[in-house]
Design a protein around this motif. Structure first.
Motif, PDB file in Angstrom:
ATOM      1  N   SER A  60     -12.908  -7.792  -9.012  1.00 22.54           N
ATOM      2  CA  SER A  60     -11.536  -7.324  -8.750  1.00 22.54           C
ATOM      3  C   SER A  60     -10.691  -7.318 -10.021  1.00 22.54           C
ATOM      4  CB  SER A  60     -10.865  -8.211  -7.697  1.00 22.54           C
ATOM      5  OG  SER A  60     -10.573  -9.493  -8.235  1.00 22.54           O
ATOM      6  N   GLN A  61     -11.337  -7.514 -11.159  1.00 24.77           N
ATOM      7  CA  GLN A  61     -10.639  -7.635 -12.438  1.00 24.77           C
ATOM      8  C   GLN A  61      -9.571  -8.732 -12.376  1.00 24.77           C
ATOM      9  OE1 GLN A  61     -11.064  -4.153 -11.195  1.00 24.77           O
ATOM     10  NE2 GLN A  61     -13.018  -4.507 -12.216  1.00 24.77           N
ATOM     11  N   GLY A  62      -9.847  -9.761 -11.597  1.00 25.55           N
ATOM     12  CA  GLY A  62      -8.946 -10.898 -11.476  1.00 25.55           C
ATOM     13  C   GLY A  62      -7.761 -10.679 -10.553  1.00 25.55           C
ATOM     14  N   GLU A  63      -7.665  -9.492  -9.967  1.00 29.47           N
ATOM     15  CA  GLU A  63      -6.544  -9.174  -9.067  1.00 29.47           C
ATOM     16  C   GLU A  63      -6.851  -9.664  -7.652  1.00 29.47           C
ATOM     17  OE1 GLU A  63      -3.686  -7.768 -10.236  1.00 29.47           O
ATOM     18  OE2 GLU A  63      -4.618  -7.840 -12.208  1.00 29.47           O
ATOM     19  N   LEU A  64      -5.784  -9.949  -6.906  1.00 31.77           N
ATOM     20  CA  LEU A  64      -5.921 -10.382  -5.508  1.00 31.77           C
ATOM     21  C   LEU A  64      -5.342  -9.293  -4.613  1.00 31.77           C
ATOM     22  CD1 LEU A  64      -4.816 -14.117  -5.767  1.00 31.77           C
ATOM     23  CD2 LEU A  64      -7.081 -13.112  -6.093  1.00 31.77           C
ATOM     24  N   GLU A  80      -4.240   0.358   4.975  1.00 36.36           N
ATOM     25  CA  GLU A  80      -3.430   0.137   3.781  1.00 36.36           C
ATOM     26  C   GLU A  80      -4.037  -0.938   2.893  1.00 36.36           C
ATOM     27  OE1 GLU A  80       0.989   1.172   5.539  1.00 36.36           O
ATOM     28  OE2 GLU A  80       0.394  -0.923   5.435  1.00 36.36           O
ATOM     29  N   LYS A  81      -3.532  -0.963   1.688  1.00 39.41           N
ATOM     30  CA  LYS A  81      -3.880  -2.006   0.725  1.00 39.41           C
ATOM     31  C   LYS A  81      -2.682  -2.934   0.590  1.00 39.41           C
ATOM     32  CE  LYS A  81      -5.215  -2.585  -4.125  1.00 39.41           C
ATOM     33  NZ  LYS A  81      -5.502  -1.856  -5.391  1.00 39.41           N
ATOM     34  N   ILE A  82      -2.954  -4.234   0.547  1.00 40.78           N
ATOM     35  CA  ILE A  82      -1.907  -5.212   0.292  1.00 40.78           C
ATOM     36  C   ILE A  82      -2.363  -6.092  -0.864  1.00 40.78           C
ATOM     37  CG2 ILE A  82      -0.796  -5.210   2.563  1.00 40.78           C
ATOM     38  CD1 ILE A  82      -2.495  -7.526   3.392  1.00 40.78           C
ATOM     39  N   ALA A  83      -1.395  -6.609  -1.606  1.00 40.79           N
ATOM     40  CA  ALA A  83      -1.739  -7.398  -2.787  1.00 40.79           C
ATOM     41  C   ALA A  83      -0.784  -8.566  -2.952  1.00 40.79           C
ATOM     42  CB  ALA A  83      -1.689  -6.514  -4.031  1.00 40.79           C
TER      43      ALA A  83
END
Length: 112
Positions: A60-64, A80-83
């Motif tokens: 995830s390249q360090g992303e959440l 949808e996408k949530i972050a």
């Protein structure tokens, strides 16, 4: 149902193995496929599926972030996408994902 591994998602939730391996099982299409198939498995009108990252990893390249889908009667209503910030603790990320998805689910229930 909880299915963490690619093998579980392929065997139980009928996600495409090639697609899943290319995206580490994390995409909007994977979430939609999971939502539609879990509804079939349990013979339910509604279903929710989520796939994503609650801890930073290389994939995830360090992303959440997570993708989720809500289905009703075999149709995707929301996808949808949530972050969250990458500094977010794992449990806090999981709680946030759940709370946000349940808010959206509640709104869909009100629409019906």
């Amino acid at each position: 149902m909880t299915a963490y591994t690619l093998e579980e998602k392929v065997n139980l939730l009928k996600v495409d193995e090639n697609e899943a391996s290319q995206c580490d099982c994390v995409s909007s299409n994977i979430a939609e496929t999971m939502a539609l198939h879990v509804a079939k498995i349990y013979n339910t009108d509604w279903s929710i599926a989520i796939t994503g990252y609650a801890t930073p990893v290389e994939e995830s390249q360090g992303e959440l972030f997570a993708y989720y889908s809500i289905s009703q009667h075999g149709k995707i209503l929301v996808s949808e996408k949530i972050a969250v910030l990458k500094e977010t603790h794992s449990i806090d990320a999981q709680v946030y994902y759940c709370e946000e998805i349940l808010k959206r689910f509640r709104l869909k229930l009100k629409d019906k």
